[in-house]
Design a protein around this motif. Structure first.
Motif, short mmCIF file in Angstrom:
data_model
loop_
_atom_site.label_atom_id
_atom_site.label_comp_id
_atom_site.label_asym_id
_atom_site.label_seq_id
_atom_site.Cartn_x
_atom_site.Cartn_y
_atom_site.Cartn_z
N ASN A 1 0.82 -1.21 0.00
CA ASN A 1 0.00 0.00 0.00
C ASN A 1 0.85 1.26 0.00
OD1 ASN A 1 -2.41 -1.43 0.01
ND2 ASN A 1 -2.55 -1.46 2.24
N ILE A 2 1.97 1.21 0.72
CA ILE A 2 2.85 2.37 0.79
C ILE A 2 3.45 2.66 -0.59
CG2 ILE A 2 5.11 3.13 1.64
CD1 ILE A 2 4.40 1.82 4.31
N LEU A 3 3.96 1.64 -1.24
CA LEU A 3 4.60 1.85 -2.53
C LEU A 3 3.60 2.21 -3.62
CD1 LEU A 3 7.34 -0.94 -2.57
CD2 LEU A 3 7.49 1.41 -1.81
N LEU A 4 2.40 1.63 -3.56
CA LEU A 4 1.39 1.94 -4.57
C LEU A 4 0.88 3.37 -4.44
CD1 LEU A 4 -0.71 -1.36 -4.69
CD2 LEU A 4 0.84 -0.48 -6.42
N SER A 5 1.01 3.96 -3.27
CA SER A 5 0.53 5.32 -3.07
C SER A 5 1.55 6.36 -3.54
CB SER A 5 0.20 5.56 -1.59
OG SER A 5 1.36 5.45 -0.79
N SER A 6 2.73 5.93 -3.96
CA SER A 6 3.71 6.87 -4.51
C SER A 6 3.36 7.17 -5.96
CB SER A 6 5.12 6.28 -4.41
OG SER A 6 5.22 5.09 -5.17
N SER A 7 3.81 8.31 -6.44
CA SER A 7 3.43 8.77 -7.77
C SER A 7 4.40 8.24 -8.83
CB SER A 7 3.41 10.29 -7.81
OG SER A 7 4.71 10.81 -7.55
N ASN A 8 3.96 8.28 -10.08
CA ASN A 8 4.85 7.96 -11.18
C ASN A 8 5.94 9.02 -11.28
OD1 ASN A 8 3.23 5.79 -11.82
ND2 ASN A 8 2.11 6.86 -13.42
N GLY A 9 7.07 8.64 -11.87
CA GLY A 9 8.18 9.58 -11.97
C GLY A 9 8.74 9.95 -10.61
N SER A 10 9.07 8.94 -9.81
CA SER A 10 9.55 9.21 -8.45
C SER A 10 10.63 8.21 -8.07
CB SER A 10 8.40 9.13 -7.45
OG SER A 10 7.83 7.84 -7.43
N MET A 11 11.37 8.56 -7.00
CA MET A 11 12.38 7.69 -6.43
C MET A 11 11.91 7.20 -5.07
SD MET A 11 15.84 9.87 -7.32
CE MET A 11 16.84 8.80 -6.31
N ILE A 12 11.98 5.90 -4.86
CA ILE A 12 11.62 5.30 -3.57
C ILE A 12 12.92 4.87 -2.90
CG2 ILE A 12 10.36 3.44 -2.44
CD1 ILE A 12 8.55 3.44 -4.99
N VAL A 13 13.24 5.50 -1.78
CA VAL A 13 14.52 5.28 -1.12
C VAL A 13 14.31 4.46 0.15
CG1 VAL A 13 16.53 6.37 -0.07
CG2 VAL A 13 15.43 7.43 -2.05
N ILE A 14 14.99 3.33 0.23
CA ILE A 14 14.93 2.46 1.40
C ILE A 14 16.34 2.40 1.97
CG2 ILE A 14 14.36 0.16 2.25
CD1 ILE A 14 12.54 -0.19 -0.17
N GLU A 15 16.56 3.11 3.08
CA GLU A 15 17.89 3.19 3.66
C GLU A 15 18.18 2.00 4.57
OE1 GLU A 15 19.42 7.69 3.70
OE2 GLU A 15 18.32 7.10 5.50
N ASP A 16 19.49 1.71 4.70
CA ASP A 16 19.97 0.67 5.61
C ASP A 16 19.25 -0.66 5.39
OD1 ASP A 16 21.76 2.44 6.82
OD2 ASP A 16 20.21 3.18 8.18
N ILE A 17 19.30 -1.13 4.16
CA ILE A 17 18.64 -2.40 3.83
C ILE A 17 19.27 -3.55 4.61
CG2 ILE A 17 20.14 -2.74 1.83
CD1 ILE A 17 16.47 -3.89 2.26
N ASP A 18 20.52 -3.39 5.06
CA ASP A 18 21.16 -4.46 5.84
C ASP A 18 20.50 -4.64 7.20
OD1 ASP A 18 23.43 -2.70 7.73
OD2 ASP A 18 22.54 -1.78 5.97
N CYS A 19 19.73 -3.64 7.62
CA CYS A 19 19.05 -3.74 8.92
C CYS A 19 17.69 -4.42 8.81
CB CYS A 19 18.87 -2.35 9.53
SG CYS A 19 20.41 -1.53 9.94
N ALA A 20 17.26 -4.73 7.60
CA ALA A 20 15.94 -5.35 7.43
C ALA A 20 15.93 -6.77 8.00
CB ALA A 20 15.57 -5.39 5.95
N GLN A 21 14.93 -7.07 8.78
CA GLN A 21 14.79 -8.40 9.38
C GLN A 21 14.05 -9.31 8.40
OE1 GLN A 21 16.25 -9.10 12.35
NE2 GLN A 21 17.03 -6.99 12.26
N LEU A 22 14.78 -9.76 7.38
CA LEU A 22 14.18 -10.58 6.33
C LEU A 22 14.86 -11.94 6.31
CD1 LEU A 22 13.95 -7.97 3.43
CD2 LEU A 22 12.06 -8.84 4.80
N GLU A 23 14.06 -12.98 6.50
CA GLU A 23 14.59 -14.33 6.41
C GLU A 23 14.77 -14.71 4.94
OE1 GLU A 23 15.47 -15.96 8.97
OE2 GLU A 23 14.57 -14.74 10.55
N LYS A 24 15.73 -15.58 4.70
CA LYS A 24 15.91 -16.06 3.34
C LYS A 24 14.75 -16.93 2.93
CE LYS A 24 20.97 -15.91 3.36
NZ LYS A 24 22.23 -16.67 3.15
N ARG A 25 14.56 -17.07 1.61
CA ARG A 25 13.45 -17.89 1.11
C ARG A 25 13.58 -19.31 1.62
NH1 ARG A 25 13.88 -16.84 -5.21
NH2 ARG A 25 16.04 -17.11 -4.60
N GLY A 26 12.49 -19.87 2.06
CA GLY A 26 12.48 -21.20 2.64
C GLY A 26 12.67 -21.20 4.13
#
Length: 465
Positions: A284-309
């Motif tokens: 929902n957050i990303l879809l609410s951004s406009s066309n012709g824009s930059m979406i910046v996600i800082e410090d991706i290394d801090c994301a608590q994302l498990e690997k697939r599986g």
């Protein structure tokens, strides 16, 4: 001057009215019914026209409606260039050069398109109070009213005209904005609620302290991206591009992002990925951004994302790697055009714990390293801050010191900002580099004291370990 034919054409409705009103009762039985009905229809349509109303709502299924946005811009220009309506809304922030006037609720703005007279009105429709549920905001929509005879012309010609004109106005008056997520204290953000401010960062590619070759490569890549709309359509790919910008703190990652936005005239949408709690929230957050824009996600290394599986499907936190990948290049990524996604990190080595699928081509298309200061970057900073555009007698010594010391462009810029005297500034840099060289070569100083730049997430992890 009217020609004779134009004058006769303009008098035709009046002549028809005279025939219908004055002669109708006399000749009613003398003319065919079809002809009589036709004359009466002309009379009724001209003097008692029927109107068509089109409602243009602010939001569609997921995003702000394009026609609504275009109408807002188009009518704003109409208000500024023509006699004002009785009421209108006016606002101005500190950073704006002049007030912005918009159509007020329930106020009419008249527009003429050829022979068509159109009436715009901004309206709101309440959603009603629902017990035990959060009250939803009122729905805004434009009410467009016009003679029903011109319905085809309005849909096929006038509305495209509004879209095209709004795009022209936006290009002429483009102000780059920096968006961040708004949320109430203690309440998580579940939809795209963006607050914005005008981005007035002066960064340009010409002033960036980075490798000239890398700078040229990145600039060419951005230009190629924005000019290949038809190519993306032809090959069946979403019109988007992904970048990973990495390097130690102070090497210019944020400045580079500002330069990219200024170069493309793109708005920046920034959010902290650690605040995302579910896949639907991210979508929902990303879809609410406009066309012709930059979406910046800082410090991706801090994301608590498990690997697939390894994802825990029964976890309370439902933000997953699969959800992020689907937004980046899955079906949801096609719900918008001309978007750039930028990931940043201070510690590229920590990205190994994330799934490699996140950084493959098609998701991350270009890796942009921001290094410690080089001699080329140093000369650019000296030119910008001190107007030193030729070789200086201290350049040879400084270049030799760079071989044994790691110093960021931000540290050099700080020394340059202390004085406008080139000789004094360059001597200060020499002293800084000498101290750095001694620190790097010292064997009795703990490694942790040599590196003072750690991100908060890495510091926390080291403490836990």
């Amino acid at each position: 001057m009217f020609t004779l034919m134009e004058a006769l054409k303009s008098l035709a409705p009046w002549f028809t009215a005279a025939v219908v009103v004055l002669l109708g009762p006399v000749v009613k039985d003398l003319i065919p019914t079809a002809v009589s009905n036709y004359l009466f229809s002309i009379y009724q349509d001209y003097f008692f026209p029927q109107f068509t109303v089109i409602n243009i709502e602010e939001y569609g299924d997921f995003t702000r409606d394009q026609i609504y946005e275009a109408a807002t811009t188009y009518l704003r220009k109409k208000i500024n260039d023509s006699p004002k309506p009785k009421r209108f809304r006016c606002r101005k922030t500190i950073k704006q050069n002049k007030p912005i006037c918009d159509i007020a609720r329930e106020e009419e703005v008249i527009d003429n398109f050829g022979d068509i007279r159109l009436k715009w009105k901004l309206r709101e429709e309440g959603t009603g109070n629902q017990p035990h549920l959060q009250t939803l905001p009122a729905k805004k929509f434009f009410e467009l009213t016009f003679d029903k005879r011109f319905e085809k012309d309005v849909v096929e010609s006038y509305l495209p005209h509004v879209l095209d004109r709004a795009e022209e106005i936006q290009r002429e008056e483009k102000v780059i904005k920096l968006y961040s997520l708004e949320c109430n204290l203690g309440m998580p953000v579940t939809t795209g609620q963006w607050g914005s401010t005008i981005l007035e960062h002066p960064a340009t590619f010409d002033k960036l302290a980075m490798s000239p070759k890398l700078k040229r490569s990145l600039k060419d890549d951005l230009d190629r991206f924005v000019n290949r709309k038809e190519w993306y359509k032809k090959v069946g790919r979403a019109w988007k591009r992904g970048y990973l910008i990495y390097g130690p703190p102070g090497t210019g990652k944020s400045t580079l992002i500002a330069a990219m936005a200024n170069h493309l005239k793109f708005d920046i949408y920034f959010f902290d990925i650690s605040n995302i709690t579910s896949d639907s929230m991210l979508r929902n957050i990303l879809l609410s951004s406009s066309n012709g824009s930059m979406i910046v996600i800082e410090d991706i290394d801090c994301a608590q994302l498990e690997k697939r599986g390894e994802e825990k499907k029964d976890s309370y936190y439902e933000f997953t790697l699969s959800g992020l990948l689907n937004v980046m290049d899955g079906l949801w990524s096609s719900c918008g055009d001309e978007r750039i996604i930028v990931f940043t990190t201070n510690h590229k080595d920590l990205l190994d714990r994330l799934d490699p699928a996140l950084f493959r081509p098609g998701r991350i298309d270009m890796h942009v390293p921001m290094s410690y200061c080089t001699m080329d970057a140093f000369k650019m900073l000296a030119s910008t801050y001190l107007d030193v555009n030729e070789d200086h007698r201290l350049y040879g010594q400084i270049e030799g010191l760079f071989a044994n010391a790691e110093v960021t462009p931000a540290e050099i810029a700080e020394e340059f900002s202390r004085t406008e005297d080139p000789d004094a500034a360059l001597k200060a840099v020499v002293e800084v580099l000498k101290k750095k060289t001694k620190l790097e070569n010292a064997t009795d100083i703990p490694y942790s004291e040599k590196r003072l730049h750690f991100s908060s997430c890495r510091y926390i992890r080291n403490e836990k370990s």
